[in-house]
Scaffold this active site. Structure first.
Site, PDB file in Angstrom:
ATOM      1  N   ASP A 171       0.846  -1.191   0.000  1.00 12.30           N
ATOM      2  CA  ASP A 171       0.000   0.000   0.000  1.00 12.30           C
ATOM      3  C   ASP A 171       0.879   1.237   0.000  1.00 12.30           C
ATOM      4  OD1 ASP A 171      -2.490  -1.218   0.015  1.00 12.30           O
ATOM      5  OD2 ASP A 171      -2.504  -1.454   2.183  1.00 12.30           O
ATOM      6  N   ASP A 231      -4.703  -3.264   5.072  1.00 10.10           N
ATOM      7  CA  ASP A 231      -5.151  -2.822   6.390  1.00 10.10           C
ATOM      8  C   ASP A 231      -6.658  -2.856   6.563  1.00 10.10           C
ATOM      9  OD1 ASP A 231      -5.875  -0.781   4.722  1.00 10.10           O
ATOM     10  OD2 ASP A 231      -4.622   0.754   5.654  1.00 10.10           O
ATOM     11  N   ASP A 252      -9.178  -6.188   2.282  1.00  8.65           N
ATOM     12  CA  ASP A 252      -7.870  -6.748   1.938  1.00  8.65           C
ATOM     13  C   ASP A 252      -7.703  -8.191   2.426  1.00  8.65           C
ATOM     14  OD1 ASP A 252      -6.936  -4.389   0.740  1.00  8.65           O
ATOM     15  OD2 ASP A 252      -6.342  -3.571   2.680  1.00  8.65           O
TER      16      ASP A 252
END
Length: 791
Positions: free
Chosen positions: A155, A446, A450
């Site tokens: 990310d 997070d 996901d």
């Protein structure tokens, strides 16, 4: 990390109500077929991610698979040697009972009893070291998997950056860009103050309570810095309606009471605000928004995003006096008046650039998988050093349109990719594509959405600070500091642990040769040479002097150059032929030659000749016991030399320090103390068949460690000279993220790549119909290029 359904429901409910239905309906490729509309495990929640996450099973780690292979190899060798010795012993004149006893002794000699506990303790120590660095690993075998990582899909926000938003610049139609008035109200114009007030009003965060989105906290911080009193309590008292942020329309709107009327305040993605705006606030006066104004806003957004700033547009619309707030967001988000733009900086973590360089040296590719704007993500990635072999942006729309073959071709190009505006399903598909190509994938995440990708990746990495409980439950490793650099440190720790496993495998396997050779000499000599070792002496080596140094090798520090070599192939076995050649064909043979030399030298000095009796009562019985003691103590001494030799695979011992492993020194000290007890305690002589040695006999054994270590040190020096590292070719110059979009402005092209039509571009951004059509065509050409292999 067990979790309760009510906790999951709190995390899932808001997000899943908004898009689970559409996500469940998708079925264009294999992973999507797993998504169903069946009820999940949560009461009252139909959640596609739950179904997909539950059906995504973890596979056996490479180490777990290899340990099974090693166990089978050891079993075959041990049983084979034991069975082979049985007829040899009978042919040498041993009784059946003695032959069986020695066959069992050989079998025991070939079984490294300390192998499995040593592997377990090495992994456990790796887990402990990772926890100290901020990475909590939930499975021991994951430490080894980390070491073989070839691709990291990360990310952006909170991992590459600090997730600490701060408004650094605003843009208003009347004054343009303003980055100098952010620190005090006295220097701020009226339009900036109005823009700040609207942005702070359209929030739900509460800094005092310590919760809220970092973006909204940054807006409230800006209001406080400019002296605007917009406390959460006052804001909530004035609120009449709230339309929370919708990830589909990328807008949030509040209806607030101001001076007897209701005013709608909207913030969100600039392109979406422009789509819903018809007016512009220019020097305090609302006027119609003309195409040139839209073009000017687009250029301002592009300039800010290209600097890695997160950009929000702010708008408002007062309702007529007496009109109540709208009941639906469609009634609220139209005919808006654009007030300006707010640009926020999320500074890259200072240690990330060095971690990226280290990852590249280690042969690890870093892809960015984010839901953010591609221009912003590319700017942050480029600043961090991602894209050293070229970089391109792939939007979620483009990824969905790709077939599996085109995605494989894109990932095989060697470039690092920014996957922008990705869906949870896309993250799962990227992980599957990389693993199908033989990569070992670490995937960060997070959020609730996901979880499937975290479970599917070889190493799912969840954020401990900003991540949800669902993500932490699905992940293999949790970062307590949400830091990309910790992932790279974990890879280094995984490589070190795997190297140490191989080191003590070499150490343990080496001693099988000097334990077996004496029995072979006895059998081949037809009994003319008495047995140099007894079964009890072999057990004393395997269960006494062997284990502690092996455990200590599991704590060895990293060898120099650990992160300068490419990742090992996923299919590579933990025991390589070169390791067996080193253990059995080099170190083992040297040790066997030394101990047999010591054995024959001790017997020869006592006047022994082949065939002379050495049984109890014979004149040579005591010298024979002394000779077997020399042979046994010689193996212990050779173990010491092997332990120091095994500490490095290629580097010289001085590179890591002779005394840098205190655990090894302590283990050797205890092994010597145990050996001294067996040699010099009369009560143990009858048990182990040993005898006290004279100083002269000890001098025979004393050089053994130095000879074994010295021989391997010379071998490693020869290997280093023969292996000349090739000069690495200079990597191609990075491709700027926006270069593939020239000559058009990058923001409209990016929107076209997200699926915007020419008509929508023309309406929202003030682009002419012909120019909009060219932008869409150019976007299609870029998308087509993504699936072409580099020539």
């Amino acid at each position: 990390m067990a979790f309760e359904p009510p906790l999951l429901e709190r995390h899932f409910a808001e997000l899943c109500r908004e898009w689970a239905a559409g996500f469940a309906a998708a079925s264009t490729f294999g992973a999507r077929a797993l998504v169903t509309a069946a009820p999940g495990s949560l009461p009252g929640v139909q959640n596609a991610e739950v179904v997909l996450s539950q059906r995504t099973r973890r596979e056996e780690s490479p180490l777990e698979h290899q340990v099974k292979r090693v166990a089978r190899l050891i079993a075959v060798i041990a049983v084979g040697v034991g069975l082979a010795f049985l007829p040899m012993g009978l042919a040498a004149g041993l009784s059946l009972t003695a032959a069986v006893a020695f066959a069992i002794g050989l079998l025991v000699a070939n079984v490294p009893e300390g192998l499995l506990p040593t592997i377990t303790l090495a992994l456990a120590s790796g887990v402990r070291d990772l926890a100290r660095r901020g990475a909590v690993v939930k499975r021991l075998s994951a430490v080894e998997t980390l070491g073989s990582t070839t691709v990291i899909c990360t990310d952006k926000t909170g991992t590459l950056t600090e997730n600490r938003m701060r408004v650094t610049e605003v843009w208003t139609p009347g004054t343009g860009a303003n980055g100098t008035g952010m620190e005090g109200a006295a220097e701020s114009d009226e339009e900036t103050l109005l823009l700040t007030d609207i942005a702070a009003t359209c929030t739900t965060a509460d800094p005092a309570a310590g919760h809220g989105d970092p973006t909204e906290l940054a807006l409230l911080d800006l209001a406080a810095r400019l002296g605007i009193e917009r406390t959460p309590a006052r804001r909530d008292d004035e609120r009449r309606a709230l339309f929370r942020f919708d990830p589909h329309v990328k807008l949030m709107t509040t209806a607030d009471a101001r001076e007897g009327v209701v005013v709608l305040h909207t913030k969100g993605a600039p392109e979406e605000v422009l789509t819903h705006a018809t007016h512009l606030l220019d020097h305090g006066t609302a006027r119609p928004l003309i195409p040139s104004d839209r073009t000017e806003v687009v250029h301002a957004v592009g300039r800010l995003a290209a600097r890695g700033l997160r950009v929000l547009a702010v708008a408002r619309r007062p309702l007529p006096p007496g009109q109540p707030p709208p009941a639906r967001r469609e009634e609220a988000e139209h005919d808006l008046c654009l007030v300006g733009l707010v640009a926020m900086a999320d500074p890259p973590r200072p240690e990330v650039a060095q971690a990226i360089r280290q990852a590249h040296r280690a042969g690890i590719t870093v892809h960015v998988v984010t839901g953010d704007n591609g221009l912003t993500a590319a700017a942050v990635a480029e600043r961090a050093g991602i894209g050293h072999r070229g970089m391109r942006i792939v939007t979620g729309t483009e990824l969905d349109a790709m077939g599996d073959d085109r995605l494989d071709a894109l990932l095989a190009r060697g470039e690092e990719v920014i996957f922008a505006r990705t869906s949870p399903e896309a993250k799962l598909r990227i992980a599957d594509a990389l693993r199908a190509e033989g990569h070992t994938v670490a995937m960060t995440g997070d959020g609730v959405n996901d979880a499937p990708a975290l479970r599917r990746a070889d190493i799912g990495v969840a954020m401990g600070r900003s991540g949800t409980e669902v993500a932490r439950e699905a992940a293999t490793m949790v970062l307590t500091d949400d830091n990309f650099a910790t992932i790279v440190a974990a890879v280094a720790e995984g490589r070190r642990t795997y190297d140490n496993i191989r080191k003590f495998i070499v150490y343990i396997f080496t001693h099988a040769v000097p334990e077996v050779v004496p029995f072979l000499v006895f059998a081949l000599a037809g009994g003319a040479v008495p047995l140099p070792l007894t079964v009890m002496q072999i057990l004393a080596i395997d269960l006494g002097t062997d284990t502690l140094p092996a455990l200590a090798l599991g704590r060895e520090r990293a060898e120099p150059g650990l992160m300068d070599r490419p990742p090992r192939p996923r299919s590579e076995r933990v025991i390589r032929p070169a390791m067996l050649a080193r253990a059995w064909g080099f170190l083992g043979l040297i040790s066997a030659a030394l101990i047999m030399g010591g054995y024959f030298l001790t017997l020869g000095l006592a006047g022994w000749h082949p065939g002379d009796p050495t049984s109890p009562g014979a004149a040579l019985h005591v010298p024979y016991q002394e000779a077997t003691t020399v042979a046994w103590l010689g193996i212990v001494a050779c173990q010491i030399g092997t332990a120091f030799a095994a500490r490095t695979d290629r580097a010289p011992l001085r590179a890591i320090g002779v005394i840098s492993n205190p655990q090894l020194l302590g283990g050797i000290g205890l092994s010597l103390a145990f050996a001294a007890a067996i040699v010099y305690l009369p009560a143990l002589h009858g048990v182990f068949g040993t005898a006290a040695l004279s100083p002269t006999q000890l001098l025979i054994v004393a050089p053994f460690p130095f000879l074994v270590w010295g021989a391997d040190e010379l071998r490693r020096a020869v290997v280093r000279r023969r292996t000349t590292a090739p000069t690495p070719a200079a990597p191609p110059a990075p491709v700027p993220a926006a270069a593939e979009q020239a000559p058009h402005h990058p923001l409209p092209v990016l929107l076209a790549r997200h699926g915007w039509s020419a008509h929508r571009l023309s309406h929202a951004l003030g682009v002419g119909e012909h120019a909009a059509a060219e932008i869409v065509a150019h976007a299609h050409r870029i998308a087509a290029q993504h699936g072409h292999r580099a020539g």
